[in-house]
Motif scaffolding. Structure first.
Motif, mmCIF file in Angstrom:
data_model
loop_
_atom_site.group_PDB
_atom_site.id
_atom_site.type_symbol
_atom_site.label_atom_id
_atom_site.label_comp_id
_atom_site.label_asym_id
_atom_site.label_seq_id
_atom_site.Cartn_x
_atom_site.Cartn_y
_atom_site.Cartn_z
ATOM 1 N N ASN A 10 -40.225 -11.145 40.515
ATOM 2 C CA ASN A 10 -39.738 -10.482 41.722
ATOM 3 C C ASN A 10 -40.872 -9.799 42.474
ATOM 4 N N ASN A 11 -41.745 -9.120 41.735
ATOM 5 C CA ASN A 11 -42.872 -8.451 42.387
ATOM 6 C C ASN A 11 -43.857 -9.457 42.972
ATOM 7 N N ALA A 12 -44.043 -10.581 42.305
ATOM 8 C CA ALA A 12 -44.949 -11.606 42.834
ATOM 9 C C ALA A 12 -44.435 -12.145 44.171
ATOM 10 N N LYS A 35 -56.112 -2.665 52.498
ATOM 11 C CA LYS A 35 -55.950 -1.365 51.837
ATOM 12 C C LYS A 35 -54.503 -0.886 51.955
ATOM 13 N N GLU A 36 -53.912 -1.047 53.122
ATOM 14 C CA GLU A 36 -52.522 -0.637 53.335
ATOM 15 C C GLU A 36 -51.591 -1.431 52.413
ATOM 16 N N GLU A 40 -49.272 0.142 49.193
ATOM 17 C CA GLU A 40 -47.834 -0.097 49.116
ATOM 18 C C GLU A 40 -47.476 -0.832 47.828
ATOM 19 N N MET A 41 -48.289 -1.814 47.460
ATOM 20 C CA MET A 41 -48.031 -2.592 46.257
ATOM 21 C C MET A 41 -48.090 -1.707 45.008
ATOM 22 N N SER A 46 -45.652 0.424 40.241
ATOM 23 C CA SER A 46 -45.958 1.295 39.100
ATOM 24 C C SER A 46 -44.710 1.639 38.286
ATOM 25 N N ALA A 47 -43.589 1.899 38.947
ATOM 26 C CA ALA A 47 -42.358 2.200 38.215
ATOM 27 C C ALA A 47 -41.862 0.966 37.461
#
Length: 95
Positions: A10-12, A35-36, A40-41, A46-47
């Motif tokens: 899902n994150n990919a 960088k932006e 955001e990524m 992280s959670a």
């Protein structure tokens, strides 16, 4: 990330979508969009990484309630350290 929850896939997919949107903002001399995108990524994932680690470790090793407490405490400290590093990195290298 663990494949157990499907968070990695899902994150990919979300990463590919967000990066393609960021690439549409590209100009010849301005690459700040990367960088932006990266900020955001990191916030978004992280959670999910912590959740994925917890599920993987809980399902892979029966270590009893004391072991679970120690393991979860270590994972939480590691997550705080990673977030602190990212925060410090953003302060030091703010371009």
């Amino acid at each position: 990330m663990s494949p157990v929850l499907g968070l990695g896939a899902n994150n990919a997919i979300q990463d590919a979508d967000k990066l393609s949107q960021a690439l549409l903002k590209y100009t010849d001399n301005n690459i700040s969009f990367i960088k932006e995108y990266e900020k955001e990524m990191l916030i978004r994932t992280s959670a999910d990484v912590l959740k994925s680690r917890t599920v993987t470790f809980k399902s892979s090793t029966p270590i009893g309630p004391f072991g679970v407490f120690i393991r979860d405490s270590i994972l939480k400290v590691m997550n705080v350290m990673i977030n602190f590093y990212n925060f410090a990195d953003s302060l030091i290298f703010k371009n």
